[in-house]
Design a protein around this motif. Sequence first.
Motif, PDB file in Angstrom:
ATOM      1  N   TYR A  71       0.829  -1.202   0.000  1.00  0.00           N
ATOM      2  CA  TYR A  71       0.000   0.000   0.000  1.00  0.00           C
ATOM      3  C   TYR A  71       0.867   1.257   0.000  1.00  0.00           C
ATOM      4  O   TYR A  71       0.629   2.195  -0.743  1.00  0.00           O
ATOM      5  N   PHE A  72       1.893   1.269   0.849  1.00  0.00           N
ATOM      6  CA  PHE A  72       2.665   2.503   0.974  1.00  0.00           C
ATOM      7  C   PHE A  72       3.623   2.711  -0.195  1.00  0.00           C
ATOM      8  O   PHE A  72       3.735   3.824  -0.714  1.00  0.00           O
ATOM      9  N   SER A  73       4.317   1.665  -0.611  1.00  0.00           N
ATOM     10  CA  SER A  73       5.356   1.891  -1.620  1.00  0.00           C
ATOM     11  C   SER A  73       4.754   2.196  -2.987  1.00  0.00           C
ATOM     12  O   SER A  73       5.346   2.954  -3.763  1.00  0.00           O
ATOM     13  N   VAL A  74       3.588   1.641  -3.309  1.00  0.00           N
ATOM     14  CA  VAL A  74       2.935   2.006  -4.569  1.00  0.00           C
ATOM     15  C   VAL A  74       2.557   3.485  -4.530  1.00  0.00           C
ATOM     16  O   VAL A  74       2.830   4.238  -5.473  1.00  0.00           O
ATOM     17  N   TYR A  75       1.979   3.903  -3.402  1.00  0.00           N
ATOM     18  CA  TYR A  75       1.635   5.328  -3.235  1.00  0.00           C
ATOM     19  C   TYR A  75       2.881   6.204  -3.345  1.00  0.00           C
ATOM     20  O   TYR A  75       2.916   7.197  -4.075  1.00  0.00           O
ATOM     21  N   GLN A  76       3.929   5.832  -2.626  1.00  0.00           N
ATOM     22  CA  GLN A  76       5.129   6.668  -2.586  1.00  0.00           C
ATOM     23  C   GLN A  76       5.804   6.721  -3.958  1.00  0.00           C
ATOM     24  O   GLN A  76       6.295   7.768  -4.376  1.00  0.00           O
ATOM     25  N   HIS A  77       5.789   5.604  -4.668  1.00  0.00           N
ATOM     26  CA  HIS A  77       6.403   5.570  -5.989  1.00  0.00           C
ATOM     27  C   HIS A  77       5.657   6.500  -6.957  1.00  0.00           C
ATOM     28  O   HIS A  77       6.268   7.312  -7.652  1.00  0.00           O
ATOM     29  N   LEU A  78       4.326   6.389  -6.977  1.00  0.00           N
ATOM     30  CA  LEU A  78       3.539   7.252  -7.865  1.00  0.00           C
ATOM     31  C   LEU A  78       3.716   8.718  -7.489  1.00  0.00           C
ATOM     32  O   LEU A  78       3.871   9.590  -8.352  1.00  0.00           O
ATOM     33  N   LEU A  79       3.724   8.992  -6.175  1.00  0.00           N
ATOM     34  CA  LEU A  79       3.881  10.375  -5.713  1.00  0.00           C
ATOM     35  C   LEU A  79       5.246  10.950  -6.105  1.00  0.00           C
ATOM     36  O   LEU A  79       5.349  12.048  -6.649  1.00  0.00           O
ATOM     37  N   TYR A  80       6.314  10.174  -5.841  1.00  0.00           N
ATOM     38  CA  TYR A  80       7.659  10.682  -6.104  1.00  0.00           C
ATOM     39  C   TYR A  80       7.927  10.824  -7.594  1.00  0.00           C
ATOM     40  O   TYR A  80       8.646  11.719  -8.014  1.00  0.00           O
ATOM     41  N   GLU A  81       7.345   9.926  -8.397  1.00  0.00           N
ATOM     42  CA  GLU A  81       7.478  10.075  -9.856  1.00  0.00           C
ATOM     43  C   GLU A  81       6.911  11.419 -10.297  1.00  0.00           C
ATOM     44  O   GLU A  81       7.512  12.122 -11.106  1.00  0.00           O
TER      45      GLU A  81
END
Lengths: 233, 96
Positions: free
Chosen positions: A89-99
């Motif tokens: 849940y967190f890393s998918v969110y963080q990846h999309l956000l940071y991209e």
Amino acid sequence: MTAALALGDDALVLSHRLGEWAGHAPVLEEEVALANIALDLLGQARMLLSFVGDEDQLAYLREERAFRNVQLVEQPNGDFAHTMARQLYFSVYQHLLYEELAAGEGEFADLAAKAVKEVAYHRDHAEQWVLRLGDGTAESHERMQLGLDALWRFTGELFEPVGGVDIDRSALSDRWLAAVTSVVERATLTVPSGPQSGAWAAGAGRQGLHTEPFGRMLAEMQHLHRSHPGASW
Amino acid sequence: MSSSTDWPLWEVFVRSRRGLSHTHAGSLHAPDAEMALRNARDLYTRRSEGVSLWVVPSTEITASSPDEKDSFFEPAGDKPYRHPTFYEIPEGVKHL
């Protein structure tokens, strides 16, 4: 300022939770993997918190109510599948956000451009494990589903607006749901159907309200620095 | 840490730079090849030690036997023409 604190606290708190696996991971190789992810997050937290002020002061001497992390990252590790659900849940969110931050021109663009490679690996690590546990044995399948279900109500908070992070949160939420759904379904699991936000969902971490286990985590994280202020070796 | 014994053992080979060959770096446990590659990345290349990784199931490696040491590794010493020792190595040649 608010944004650096929110993103920095997310990274710091999740880093500490992952660090708790040291000495307890199911296999040595996985212990190293989790520690590496924790160290990546700690590096991000240091950079983000140093935008706000003294990083040690912020990490070790703030009270619970002053932390601005989402409640998802402070949830206890549970079993390995539970931790992998939190990671997905967190890393998918963080990846999309940071991209998205890396592609923009905001104050976090440089930092996000560096961190996005690390976060892509965190996401891959979580996805690989969700696939294997979901499509593994009857027991691993059941535990993975329990983890996804238990943490679902904390996911809505990820998409609440954060002052200073100028992105389209509802588009981010849609892309997150599509990415998570794709992994969960390939893993022969079911995307939880409960509410992500609203009365029965969680999510006031950004306002400084945290869940009960967070206080105990902070006590452990901060006690050495508080007992021996300024200690070094 | 007992369940790691259920997982197969993999040998890890790391190429440290382009142009060099892969070198054995160590071994690890992993449930399958993809996870073995990821574990290898975490264990052996986190500090920019490599540009390429191979993982090979340890059971797929056929090793020479210590009993055959003499016939394998001690060739007759009276055939010096087998050893390229008569050549000067030109200056500036790397990786030789």
